[in-house]
Every structure is written in structure tokens, then in C-alpha cells.
Design a protein around this motif. Structure first.
Motif, PDB file in Angstrom:
ATOM      1  N   ALA A   1       9.644  53.963  23.825  1.00 15.32           N
ATOM      2  CA  ALA A   1       9.374  54.307  25.391  1.00 15.32           C
ATOM      3  C   ALA A   1      10.753  55.134  25.813  1.00 15.32           C
ATOM      4  O   ALA A   1      10.570  55.813  26.527  1.00 15.32           O
ATOM      5  CB  ALA A   1       9.061  53.088  26.200  1.00 15.32           C
ATOM      6  N   SER A   2      12.058  54.265  25.503  1.00 15.42           N
ATOM      7  CA  SER A   2      13.104  55.032  26.188  1.00 15.42           C
ATOM      8  C   SER A   2      13.203  56.657  25.492  1.00 15.42           C
ATOM      9  O   SER A   2      13.819  57.451  26.273  1.00 15.42           O
ATOM     10  CB  SER A   2      14.306  54.096  26.147  1.00 15.42           C
ATOM     11  N   THR A   3      12.773  56.861  24.462  1.00 10.43           N
ATOM     12  CA  THR A   3      13.040  58.146  23.857  1.00 10.43           C
ATOM     13  C   THR A   3      11.882  58.942  24.497  1.00 10.43           C
ATOM     14  O   THR A   3      12.454  60.128  24.860  1.00 10.43           O
ATOM     15  CB  THR A   3      12.726  58.273  22.318  1.00 10.43           C
ATOM     16  N   LEU A   4      10.736  58.386  24.769  1.00 11.35           N
ATOM     17  CA  LEU A   4       9.758  59.462  25.461  1.00 11.35           C
ATOM     18  C   LEU A   4      10.198  59.610  26.771  1.00 11.35           C
ATOM     19  O   LEU A   4       9.863  60.811  27.317  1.00 11.35           O
ATOM     20  CB  LEU A   4       8.370  58.600  25.179  1.00 11.35           C
ATOM     21  N   VAL A   5      10.668  58.723  27.346  1.00 11.74           N
ATOM     22  CA  VAL A   5      11.048  58.885  29.038  1.00 11.74           C
ATOM     23  C   VAL A   5      12.143  60.007  29.193  1.00 11.74           C
ATOM     24  O   VAL A   5      12.021  61.034  29.768  1.00 11.74           O
ATOM     25  CB  VAL A   5      11.676  57.557  29.408  1.00 11.74           C
ATOM     26  N   ASP A   6      13.045  60.047  28.156  1.00  9.28           N
ATOM     27  CA  ASP A   6      13.869  61.047  28.097  1.00  9.28           C
ATOM     28  C   ASP A   6      13.414  62.356  27.562  1.00  9.28           C
ATOM     29  O   ASP A   6      13.679  63.581  28.383  1.00  9.28           O
ATOM     30  CB  ASP A   6      15.086  61.111  26.987  1.00  9.28           C
ATOM     31  N   LEU A   7      12.559  62.408  26.618  1.00 14.19           N
ATOM     32  CA  LEU A   7      12.132  63.634  26.149  1.00 14.19           C
ATOM     33  C   LEU A   7      11.111  64.283  27.196  1.00 14.19           C
ATOM     34  O   LEU A   7      11.060  65.590  27.426  1.00 14.19           O
ATOM     35  CB  LEU A   7      11.425  63.331  24.885  1.00 14.19           C
ATOM     36  N   TRP A   8      10.145  63.649  27.851  1.00 16.05           N
ATOM     37  CA  TRP A   8       9.162  64.054  28.570  1.00 16.05           C
ATOM     38  C   TRP A   8       9.701  64.089  30.029  1.00 16.05           C
ATOM     39  O   TRP A   8       9.087  64.425  31.032  1.00 16.05           O
ATOM     40  CB  TRP A   8       7.828  63.461  28.545  1.00 16.05           C
ATOM     41  N   ARG A   9      11.224  63.691  30.100  1.00 16.48           N
ATOM     42  CA  ARG A   9      11.812  63.815  31.613  1.00 16.48           C
ATOM     43  C   ARG A   9      10.893  63.000  32.611  1.00 16.48           C
ATOM     44  O   ARG A   9      10.693  63.283  33.815  1.00 16.48           O
ATOM     45  CB  ARG A   9      12.007  65.094  32.059  1.00 16.48           C
ATOM     46  N   ILE A  10      10.537  61.735  32.360  1.00 17.10           N
ATOM     47  CA  ILE A  10       9.922  60.905  33.294  1.00 17.10           C
ATOM     48  C   ILE A  10      10.618  60.192  34.360  1.00 17.10           C
ATOM     49  O   ILE A  10      11.727  59.331  33.736  1.00 17.10           O
ATOM     50  CB  ILE A  10       8.874  59.994  32.554  1.00 17.10           C
ATOM     51  N   THR A  11      10.398  60.462  35.509  1.00 17.74           N
ATOM     52  CA  THR A  11      11.539  59.737  36.548  1.00 17.74           C
ATOM     53  C   THR A  11      10.559  58.975  37.643  1.00 17.74           C
ATOM     54  O   THR A  11       9.378  59.064  37.424  1.00 17.74           O
ATOM     55  CB  THR A  11      12.308  60.648  37.228  1.00 17.74           C
ATOM     56  N   GLY A  12      11.554  58.335  38.567  1.00 13.19           N
ATOM     57  CA  GLY A  12      10.760  57.565  39.486  1.00 13.19           C
ATOM     58  C   GLY A  12       9.954  58.577  40.517  1.00 13.19           C
ATOM     59  O   GLY A  12       9.311  58.371  41.223  1.00 13.19           O
ATOM     60  N   ALA A  13      10.191  59.766  40.413  1.00 14.46           N
ATOM     61  CA  ALA A  13       9.610  60.910  41.207  1.00 14.46           C
ATOM     62  C   ALA A  13       8.153  61.100  40.737  1.00 14.46           C
ATOM     63  O   ALA A  13       7.338  61.870  41.319  1.00 14.46           O
ATOM     64  CB  ALA A  13      10.361  62.137  41.590  1.00 14.46           C
ATOM     65  N   ASP A  14       7.973  60.863  39.452  1.00 11.07           N
ATOM     66  CA  ASP A  14       6.661  61.118  38.826  1.00 11.07           C
ATOM     67  C   ASP A  14       5.363  60.101  39.457  1.00 11.07           C
ATOM     68  O   ASP A  14       5.909  59.116  39.592  1.00 11.07           O
ATOM     69  CB  ASP A  14       6.672  60.957  37.336  1.00 11.07           C
TER      70      ASP A  14
ATOM     71  N   ASN B   1       4.335  51.608  29.570  1.00  7.29           N
ATOM     72  CA  ASN B   1       5.764  51.358  29.117  1.00  7.29           C
ATOM     73  C   ASN B   1       6.635  52.345  29.786  1.00  7.29           C
ATOM     74  O   ASN B   1       7.817  52.288  30.283  1.00  7.29           O
ATOM     75  CB  ASN B   1       6.180  51.118  27.587  1.00  7.29           C
ATOM     76  N   THR B   2       6.406  53.603  29.435  1.00  5.44           N
ATOM     77  CA  THR B   2       7.152  54.639  29.957  1.00  5.44           C
ATOM     78  C   THR B   2       7.302  54.614  31.415  1.00  5.44           C
ATOM     79  O   THR B   2       8.390  55.041  32.179  1.00  5.44           O
ATOM     80  CB  THR B   2       6.775  56.182  29.534  1.00  5.44           C
ATOM     81  N   ALA B   3       6.178  54.399  32.194  1.00 10.76           N
ATOM     82  CA  ALA B   3       6.194  54.252  33.597  1.00 10.76           C
ATOM     83  C   ALA B   3       7.028  53.265  34.110  1.00 10.76           C
ATOM     84  O   ALA B   3       7.702  53.246  34.963  1.00 10.76           O
ATOM     85  CB  ALA B   3       4.652  54.074  34.243  1.00 10.76           C
ATOM     86  N   PHE B   4       6.860  52.178  33.292  1.00 13.00           N
ATOM     87  CA  PHE B   4       7.560  51.020  33.775  1.00 13.00           C
ATOM     88  C   PHE B   4       9.323  50.910  33.793  1.00 13.00           C
ATOM     89  O   PHE B   4      10.126  50.562  34.448  1.00 13.00           O
ATOM     90  CB  PHE B   4       7.153  49.640  33.213  1.00 13.00           C
ATOM     91  N   LEU B   5       9.655  51.759  32.623  1.00 15.89           N
ATOM     92  CA  LEU B   5      11.002  51.877  32.390  1.00 15.89           C
ATOM     93  C   LEU B   5      11.583  53.127  33.200  1.00 15.89           C
ATOM     94  O   LEU B   5      12.805  52.991  33.392  1.00 15.89           O
ATOM     95  CB  LEU B   5      11.014  52.227  30.868  1.00 15.89           C
ATOM     96  N   SER B   6      10.772  53.779  33.869  1.00 16.17           N
ATOM     97  CA  SER B   6      11.220  55.044  34.518  1.00 16.17           C
ATOM     98  C   SER B   6      11.141  54.930  36.147  1.00 16.17           C
ATOM     99  O   SER B   6      11.582  55.639  36.741  1.00 16.17           O
ATOM    100  CB  SER B   6      10.752  56.264  34.110  1.00 16.17           C
ATOM    101  N   GLY B   7      10.134  53.679  36.314  1.00  9.28           N
ATOM    102  CA  GLY B   7       9.904  53.780  38.074  1.00  9.28           C
ATOM    103  C   GLY B   7       9.084  54.777  38.447  1.00  9.28           C
ATOM    104  O   GLY B   7       8.953  54.802  39.350  1.00  9.28           O
ATOM    105  N   ALA B   8       8.428  55.244  37.546  1.00  9.68           N
ATOM    106  CA  ALA B   8       7.166  56.126  37.826  1.00  9.68           C
ATOM    107  C   ALA B   8       6.191  55.632  38.553  1.00  9.68           C
ATOM    108  O   ALA B   8       5.653  54.252  38.147  1.00  9.68           O
ATOM    109  CB  ALA B   8       6.650  57.147  36.645  1.00  9.68           C
ATOM    110  N   GLU B   9       5.319  56.046  39.467  1.00  8.59           N
ATOM    111  CA  GLU B   9       4.140  55.434  39.926  1.00  8.59           C
ATOM    112  C   GLU B   9       3.120  55.680  39.213  1.00  8.59           C
ATOM    113  O   GLU B   9       2.761  56.925  38.503  1.00  8.59           O
ATOM    114  CB  GLU B   9       3.880  56.191  41.387  1.00  8.59           C
TER     115      GLU B   9
END
Ligand code: MCA
Ligand code: AMP
Length: 503
Positions: free
Chosen positions: A188-201, A220-228
């Protein structure tokens, strides 16, 4: 050690963003902040704990998709217990195999199935059966509502199990893939970085949450990044189109994209707020990729993975997203092809599962001597590392993103009165990518096709049941006596073609 529990990593994000919206249902019914999510997960964890669930226990879950189901997923993780999600389409016969194999402490099912589950639980020494319905109500929800909203996250190491997800791997009966906290966090953390998922998403979530794609990749990517999360209980092309303007990110199987495109008015006015469309779980046709880009200006990012490995490769965020390819190995993940190209892809990395539940022999067979997991997908790897999937060494059909193992269906078909032998294959289907059909020989009088289909549906999940059954004089075989499935696929390739056209 407790920091390696994936929930503890989520918890830090939940605390930082306590007031921010975490999940909002698209119909406007429910909206939870990250603080609400943390308190809800704690209540469910306290309820599970009161029901006897402890660290390492399996918790079997077959419920309709709901936000309460997300709280339950988080709660199981928080307790250091092992989440075993099951497709809601599985019949009682299929379900009982999973329960007998996993030996859970607790079963959570739809209220309509409580009685039959209770009987199974008695047989299998399951401690308790509670329920949760599609609206998020039921005996578990009632119990959770009375619980304290604080619960200390149980310690877990990277190597401890977080999930037990059943899959047939390359062959044979369904096996429980043991997925660890470390597997999930690294992927999940690799995908958050690669796909640039952030709390603004804002992630549009319309996938089921009983498989890796909707559960681990999306949640998991949403919960790690704080995305809605913009929440849909199921995929409905019209409803999704109507809400796309509120989202920035969507994950889907190829059927989602072909269904969106089938509305000829689907275009840039609804996708202009979107940052990224991701596809996976089944091959995205190059023509779907091109048509989507032509209509919306968005190049769908295709990635590739497996239950046992999480995500393995992805097209780049920046750089060419080449139709018909699945991109490059994720950071920290190594891939190679066995023998000469094309060959079976093998993969190693922190994303690769711990082995099959209580099947050390089978686990050994699916790994090479130097520790690579054998995917069963036939691939080429270009000089720059770009991977293309060109075939499957495993006898597997993927229909609308669900995996179907022909052998399982053939075994049931062969038991039907009058059936001599059978071969189950996937042929091009305009909606599901591949559609399941069967060819059978007769050893006696056969029931009509529709009747055979209805009989199969009593033991097999509907999505696995052949949509057509064809009677043949003999199955085509090669000199070794092996059924020539390629020959059958050729013969029946146009079965689902729209009248007069190709699929
Ligand atoms: C439903 N039906 C299907 C499928 N889905 N038949 C074949 N293949 C399917 N996938 C049948 C039902 O049994 C029913 O048949 C009829 O179609 C209508 O059912 P309904 O529930 O209304 O269908 P739907 O809501 O339109 O569902 C289609 C869907 C759904 C939205 C494409 O199948 C879906 O959400 N698929 C996503 C699967 C997924 O998440 N896969 C990820 C696996 P009848 O009328 O005869 O009863 S994870 C994975 O593969 C790896 C790790 C990865 O890389 O991601
Ligand atoms: P599962 O058993 O549900 O984990 O499904 C894993 C299988 O789905 C892989 O081994 C592939 O055959 C297939 N798959 C996943 N993503 C893709 C993709 N983007 N293109 C082609 N096949 C895929």
C-alpha cells in the motif's frame, strides 16, 4: 512491535485528520470523519473481543458491502486477528469448505444466512455466529453500538497474519493465502507513492471489498494517505457517472470501463475533476484504453497483481501508459521470466505472501528454489523492464474480474445425470471480458440446458456457472489425450458476439 500492526499505521493518519471526511456514501446517507472511523473500529473491536476473538484467530466474513463492513475489517486488524472475507455469491456448499479449512473463531454473515451458518458453526466448533446486513444493521452492529469507543491496538509484527484470502493459485482446490501486516503495508505504501495519493484525493470506491482490489488496494491506500472515499455499495454505471465530478481517483476492473463507455454521452464533462483512473484484475483491452482516452483525455493506468502478491507491476504515473502492457515492477519488487521469453513470470519482494494456510507442500511447489513465487502468468519483459501479459500457464477464466477455475466447474458438471465428460472454457464476452461456457458429451439422457444451469447454481456461485452448455460428440484431444481447450475456444469464440459482429 505494535507499530507493525497495519491498523496502528492507519491510526496515526486517523488521528492527524480526525475532523476530515474519511468515507461518504454517494447516496448522501452516511458520512464518517477519520475520528468517527477510529471510534467505530474501536467499538467493533470491543464487540469482537467480547465475542472471544483474540490475536491470531480467524474471523470469517460473508456480508454485503457496507460502511459497517469497513469498520469490521478495521476492527479485526486492530485486534491482531485474521480477516477472511468471502464473496457474497458463494453458496452454502462453497462457504462450508472455507470455514472447515480456516477454522475461524467467529463467523459474520448476512441475517438471512444466520440459521444455516449456525448449523455449520456447530459442526466446525466455531465459537459464535453474528450478523450484519446490507444497511449495516444486525446483531454485531447492535452489540458494537453499546461498546466503548476506545480500544488499544494489539501488537503485531510484520510477519503476523492480517488476512486469509482464498484463491486457487495455479491449480487445484481453493487455498488460503496467508497475507501479513508487512505484505500489506509495503504494497500500500508503494502504491500511495507511485500513484501520488494524498489527503487531497477523493477515491470513488465501487468495487466489492471481499477481494484484494477493493479491500487492500483501494481501502488501504486511502487509509494510509488520508484520502476521502466516495462510497458505492456496488458498481452502477449511471450512478458512478453522476458522481464522478466529485472524485479525483477511481479503481476498477475492465468491465467498469466498458460499461462507462457504453453510455455514448460519457465524456470529458464528467471526468474533468479526475486525476487518475486505474484498472486491474483482468486484461484491459487496448481498444478500451484507446477509446477511453479519445473520449475523456485520460489514459487509464493499468496495473497487475495477484491475491498472493498484492500488486506486482504498474504503468507509470508519469510517462507512457502503454495499452496492452502492465508496466514496470513496483519499487522493491523483483520480477523475471523463467526460461526464454515469453515465459512464466516469477516474483519476489516484501509484497509476496507467507504461504498457503496449512499447506506447506503446496507452498513449496509454488516457489522456486531461490524464493520466487511462480505466478502462472505468461509474460514478456522488454529491455526497459516493461511487462506484458501474453497468456496464462494456469487454466483460469477471469470474468468481470472474478476468477473461475474450470476444474471446479467440470467436477460438478460431470456429476450431472447423462453427462459423460466436460470442458469449461472462457470465450470473449462484451461485458465480462471472458464468459464461461461448457462443452459436454452425453453418456445418457440429458436435462435441457436451462435445467442443467439451474442445477449447477445450487452448488456453485452464479458468476461461475456456465452461461451456455454445448453438447458435442467428443471433446477435441491431442495425441497425448489432453483436451484441446484452445480448439474449443476457437470453435465457440463468437458465442457472445452481438448479432453479426465480433466481441
Ligand atoms: C455478476 N454476474 C457475473 C459477474 N458478476 N457473471 C459473470 N462474471 C461476473 N463478474 C452475474 C450474476 O451472477 C447475475 O447472474 C448477473 O450477472 C447480474 O448480477 P449483478 O450482481 O447485478 O451484476 P453486476 O452488479 O452488474 O456485477 C458485475 C460487476 C461485478 C460489477 C462487474 O462482477 C464486480 O464488481 N466485479 C469486480 C470483481 C473484483 O473486484 N475483482 C477483483 C479481484 P444471474 O442473473 O444469472 O444470477 S482481486 C484480483 O483479481 C487481483 C488481486 C487484482 O489484480 O486486483
Ligand atoms: P486473483 O487470483 O484474484 O488474485 O487473480 C490474479 C490474476 O488476475 C493474475 O494472476 C492475472 O492472471 C490476473 N490479472 C490481474 N491483473 C491483471 C491485468 N492487469 N491484466 C491481466 N491479468 C491480470
Amino acid at each position: 512491535m505494535s507499530h507493525a500492526n497495519l491498523y496502528a499505521r492507519f491510526e496515526r493518519v486517523f488521528e492527524t485528520h480526525a475532523e476530515k471526511t474519511a468515507i461518504r456514501s454517494a447516496d448522501g446517507g452516511t458520512s464518517l470523519s477519520f475520528g468517527d472511523l477510529a471510534r467505530g473500529a474501536a467499538r467493533y473491536a470491543n464487540a469482537l473481543s467480547a465475542l472471544g476473538v483474540e490475536r491470531g484467530d480467524r474471523v470469517t466474513v460473508q456480508v454485503e458491502k457496507s460502511i459497517a463492513n469497513v469498520l469490521l475489517y478495521l476492527a479485526v486488524m486492530k485486534l491482531g486477528a485474521v480477516y477472511q472475507p468471502l464473496n457474497t455469491a458463494y453458496t452454502a456448499a462453497e462457504f462450508s469448505y472455507f470455514v472447515k479449512d480456516a477454522q475461524p473463531k467467529l463467523i459474520i454473515c448476512d441475517p438471512s444466512r444466520q440459521m444455516e451458518m449456525r448449523a455449520l458453526a456447530d459442526q466446525c466448533k466455531v465459537f459464535a455466529v453474528v450478523n450484519l446486513d446490507a444497511a449495516g444493521n444486525g446483531s454485531l452492529a447492535t452489540m458494537a453500538a453499546t461498546m466503548d469507543d476506545r480500544h488499544e491496538t494489539v501488537e503485531a509484527s510484520d510477519d503476523d497474519l492480517a488476512g486469509l484470502l482464498y484463491t486457487s493459485g495455479t491449480t487445484g482446490r481453493s487455498k488460503g493465502a496467508m497475507i501479513t501486516h508487512g505484505n500489506l503495508f509495503s504494497n500500500a505504501s508503494t502504491l500511495v507513492d507511485l500513484w501520488r495519493i494524498t489527503g487531497a484525493d477523493t477515491l470513488l470506491h465501487a468495487l466489492p471489498i471481499f477481494h484484494v482490489h477493493g479491500l487492500y488496494v483501494a481501502l488501504n491506500t486511502a487509509f494510509l494517505s488520508g484520502a476521502e472515499i466516495l462510497w458505492f455499495d456496488k458498481f452502477d454505471a449511471k450512478a458512478v457517472t453522476a458522481s464522478l465530478a466529485q472524485a479525483t481517483l477511481m479503481m476498477g476492473v475492465p468491465t467498469f470501463y466498458t460499461r462507462l463507455l457504453s453510455d455514448l454521452s460519457f465524456g470529458p464533462d464528467v471526468t474533468q475533476n479526475m486525476r487518475l483512473f486505474i484498472s486491474g484484475s483482468a486484461p484491459l483491452l487496448a481498444e478500451t484504453h484507446r477509446e477511453f482516452e479519445a473520449r475523456t483525455g485520460h489514459a487509464i493506468l493499468e496495473r497487475y497483481g495477484m491475491t498472493e502478491t498484492g500488486m506486482i507491476t504498474s504503468n507509470p504515473y508519469e510517462g507512457a501508459r502503454v495499452p496492452g502492457t502492465v508496466g514496470f515492477a513496483l519499487s522493491g519488487v523483483s520480477v523475471h521470466v523463467s526460461g526464454s521469453q515469453p515465459g512464466v513470470l516469477e516474483v519476489k519482494g516484501p509484497n509476496v505472501f507467507k504461504g498457503y494456510w496449512r499447506m506447506p507442500e503446496k507452498t513449496r511447489e509454488e516457489f522456486t528454489g531461490d524464493g520466487y513465487f511462480i505466478t502462472g502468468d505468461v509474460c514478456t519483459i522488454a529491455a526497459d523492464g516493461r511487462v506484458s501479459i501474453v497468456g496464462r500457464a494456469k487454466d483460469l477464466i477471469i470474468s468481470g474480474g472474478f476468477n473461475i477455475y474450470p476444474k471446479e466447474i467440470e467436477e460438478v458438471l460431470d456429476q450431472l445425470p447423462g453427462v459423460g465428460e466436460s470442458a469449461v472454457i472462457g470465450v470473449p464476452h462484451p461485458d465480462f471480458g471472458e464468459g464461461v461456457i461448457a462443452a459436454i458429451t452425453a453418456s445418457g439422457p440429458l436435462a435441457p440446458e436451462a435445467e442443467m444451469i439451474a442445477t449447477l447454481s445450487r452448488t456453485l456461485a452464479r458468476f461461475k456457472v456456465p452461461k451456455r452448455i454445448f453438447l458435442v460428440d467428443a471433446l477435441p484431444r491431442n495425441a497425448m489425450g489432453k483436451v484441446q481447450k484452445a480448439e474449443l475456444r476457437k470453435r465457440y469464440q463468437a458465442v457472445f458476439a452481438p448479432e453479426g459482429g465480433s466481441v
